[in-house]
Design a protein around this motif. Structure first.
Motif, PDB file in Angstrom:
ATOM      1  N   CYS A   1       2.009  32.886   6.890  1.00 56.52           N
ATOM      2  CA  CYS A   1       3.146  33.759   6.580  1.00 56.52           C
ATOM      3  C   CYS A   1       4.113  33.066   5.631  1.00 56.52           C
ATOM      4  O   CYS A   1       4.582  33.658   4.656  1.00 56.52           O
TER       5      CYS A   1
ATOM      6  N   SER B   1       3.073  32.936   2.014  1.00 56.48           N
ATOM      7  CA  SER B   1       3.440  34.120   1.229  1.00 56.48           C
ATOM      8  C   SER B   1       4.875  34.014   0.717  1.00 56.48           C
ATOM      9  O   SER B   1       5.173  34.424  -0.414  1.00 56.48           O
ATOM     10  N   VAL B   2       5.772  33.456   1.522  1.00 54.87           N
ATOM     11  CA  VAL B   2       7.158  33.273   1.092  1.00 54.87           C
ATOM     12  C   VAL B   2       7.236  32.246  -0.037  1.00 54.87           C
ATOM     13  O   VAL B   2       7.985  32.421  -1.005  1.00 54.87           O
TER      14      VAL B   2
ATOM     15  N   ALA C   1       6.319  33.862  -3.278  1.00 53.99           N
ATOM     16  CA  ALA C   1       7.418  34.662  -3.822  1.00 53.99           C
ATOM     17  C   ALA C   1       8.508  33.780  -4.409  1.00 53.99           C
ATOM     18  O   ALA C   1       9.127  34.128  -5.428  1.00 53.99           O
TER      19      ALA C   1
ATOM     20  N   MET D   1      16.113  36.199   1.740  1.00 59.45           N
ATOM     21  CA  MET D   1      14.821  36.708   1.296  1.00 59.45           C
ATOM     22  C   MET D   1      13.727  36.355   2.289  1.00 59.45           C
ATOM     23  O   MET D   1      12.860  37.192   2.607  1.00 59.45           O
ATOM     24  N   THR D   2      13.747  35.130   2.805  1.00 57.68           N
ATOM     25  CA  THR D   2      12.754  34.704   3.794  1.00 57.68           C
ATOM     26  C   THR D   2      12.840  35.550   5.056  1.00 57.68           C
ATOM     27  O   THR D   2      11.821  35.938   5.631  1.00 57.68           O
TER      28      THR D   2
ATOM     29  N   GLN E   1      11.298  38.936   4.123  1.00 55.16           N
ATOM     30  CA  GLN E   1       9.879  38.895   3.772  1.00 55.16           C
ATOM     31  C   GLN E   1       9.010  38.574   4.981  1.00 55.16           C
ATOM     32  O   GLN E   1       7.938  39.166   5.149  1.00 55.16           O
TER      33      GLN E   1
ATOM     34  N   PHE F   1       6.159  40.943   6.252  1.00 53.11           N
ATOM     35  CA  PHE F   1       4.815  40.371   6.321  1.00 53.11           C
ATOM     36  C   PHE F   1       4.228  40.532   7.720  1.00 53.11           C
ATOM     37  O   PHE F   1       3.059  40.910   7.876  1.00 53.11           O
TER      38      PHE F   1
ATOM     39  N   GLY G   1       2.721  38.411  -1.336  1.00 50.28           N
ATOM     40  CA  GLY G   1       3.772  37.481  -1.742  1.00 50.28           C
ATOM     41  C   GLY G   1       4.090  37.566  -3.221  1.00 50.28           C
ATOM     42  O   GLY G   1       5.261  37.491  -3.621  1.00 50.28           O
TER      43      GLY G   1
ATOM     44  N   PHE H   1       5.920  40.929  -3.969  1.00 51.82           N
ATOM     45  CA  PHE H   1       7.234  40.891  -3.342  1.00 51.82           C
ATOM     46  C   PHE H   1       8.182  40.030  -4.176  1.00 51.82           C
ATOM     47  O   PHE H   1       9.324  40.414  -4.462  1.00 51.82           O
ATOM     48  N   GLY H   2       7.704  38.852  -4.591  1.00 52.97           N
ATOM     49  CA  GLY H   2       8.527  37.970  -5.413  1.00 52.97           C
ATOM     50  C   GLY H   2       8.854  38.569  -6.764  1.00 52.97           C
ATOM     51  O   GLY H   2       9.985  38.445  -7.259  1.00 52.97           O
TER      52      GLY H   2
END
Length: 426
Positions: free
Chosen positions: A63, A66-67, A70, A86-87, A90, A94, A120, A123-124
């Protein structure tokens, strides 16, 4: 990979090396804790307690991966507080997306090509588009790399490259599936390095290598093979995936990244669209194609049951496939002319939903119903009616648009995969 690989990969900018390593450290530490809670509530909540094991830590790392992907699009443009916010969002999205895909739809995405990398990346890029700064082109000098920053970034590249086979095989079933995931990933990465280096030199006017391509495009093979890593992709298939992803990723850094910034107002600092976004799409398509060619001759009877959840009892066609009456469900007409539930043919039906659903991280491989299949003599291999009853009990809203108007008791789970065993793809 999370703390050293992604952290040092973002040190290629001469003015934002501290930010790349330090902020990555911060959001990863925060994201792992939040992911453990959310994933625990959704997947491992038992009698008022969240059960945590090694696999939970691995999934929390996925997970956070993915952050980190981004974050690559936002490096040098956001503050630590903005990153933490943001984390928070997200990881929440997620975890919800992962719960729908893994628990409800029961998809197969071993290396996370779709669920981790594609999610990710886009999203970013979406956050980067929202936080667009028109005057950012004035800071081109701080964004440019220098000799020592590129050298540090290569540390991150090598860490990611070495450990990517274990990343793609970490949550696969022990044994054949895990071995296939490691071997396929390794072959794909090796092929990707060759094509990335060759094309980088070919596209340069003086034949020199661009370190941005060496640091990033050489990893695209690991992303692109993720979905099909534990499937029977075969070494030559892995080499093809790595070969093509290296070419496409390098071309993306040369031509697509400037286009996104100039025309679409998307400032992609680390080029995550070329390293994670496009290769993630390739991974989804590869998974669909590999599933289409899956059969009992390749996986074996037990392999089909364990890997794909496809029973071999559906090997005999019914007497009247055109006008089949399912027990307890009334009379329904199949949409295709011939019986398609043979173990050697059902992979083709899985390719269509996989191709349609890769943007959401879906690669549908059906699973057997709860409690398993009936034994021989009790509606077993010779009793097609019992098998069809199992199929009918698994019908659900997505499949019932052509078969049954009522909602199924089984809901979204294995029924969608089973329903597609009744459809034949040409």
């Amino acid at each position: 990979m999370i703390f050293v690989g992604f952290g040092f990969l973002m040190t290629f900018l001469q003015r934002y090396g501290y930010s790349g390593v330090g902020f990555n450290f911060l959001l990863a530490a925060f994201g792992i804790q939040w992911a453990l809670l959310l994933q625990g509530w959704l997947h491992c909540y038992r009698e008022g307690y969240i059960l945590i094991g090694v696999e939970n830590l691995i999934n929390a790392d996925f997970c956070v991966g993915s952050v980190c992907v981004a974050f690559g699009a936002l490096l040098g443009k956001v503050s630590p507080i903005q990153l933490l916010i943001m984390t928070l969002f997200q990881v929440t999205l997620f975890s919800g997306n992962e719960f729908i895909l893994l628990s409800l739809l029961e998809v197969k995405d071993a290396g996370g090509s779709m669920t981790i990398h594609t999610f990710g990346a886009y999203f970013g890029l979406t956050v980067s588009w929202i936080l667009y700064r028109p005057n950012l082109h004035h800071s081109k000098q701080p964004q440019s790399p220098v000799y020592h920053s590129d050298l540090f970034a290569m540390i991150g590249t090598l860490f990611l490259w070495i450990y990517w086979p274990s990343f793609n095989s970490a949550v696969s079933s022990h044994g054949d599936a895990q071995h296939r995931a490691a071997i396929n990933t390794y072959c794909s990465l090796a092929a990707c390095v060759l094509t990335s280096v060759a094309l980088s030199s070919a596209l340069h006017k003086k034949g020199k290598l661009d370190m941005v391509h060496i640091q990033n495009a050489t990893l695209a093979g690991g992303v692109a093979v993720g979905t099909a890593a534990e499937m029977m992709l075969m070494p030559y298939g892995s080499l093809i995936v790595g070969f093509s992803s290296g070419i496409i990723s390098t071309l993306g850094f040369v031509y697509l990244k400037p286009f996104l910034e100039s025309r679409l107002r998307i400032q992609d600092t680390c080029g995550i669209h070329n390293l994670h976004g496009i290769p993630g799409i390739i991974g989804g398509i590869t998974g669909a194609v590999t599933a289409a060619f899956a059969n009992s001759a390749v996986y074996g009877e037990e392999g089909c049951l364990n890997t794909r959840g496809l029973p071999s009892v559906l090997s005999t066609p019914p007497s009247d496939p055109q006008n089949l009456k399912l027990p307890g469900q009334g009379r329904h007409r199949l949409r295709r002319s011939s019986w398609c539930c043979r173990a050697g043919n059902t992979g083709a039906r899985q390719a269509a939903p996989s191709l349609v659903s890769w943007p959401w991280g879906v690669s549908t491989l059906p699973s057997p119903p709860p409690g398993g299949l009936p034994e021989s003599g009790e509606g077993g291999a010779g009793d097609k009616a019992s098998v069809l009853q199992v199929l009918a009990a698994g019908s659900l809203p997505l499949g019932s648009w052509w078969s049954h108007p009522e909602k199924s008791r089984q809901g979204w789970g294995w029924g969608w995969g089973w329903t597609q065993a009744l459809l034949r793809g040409n």
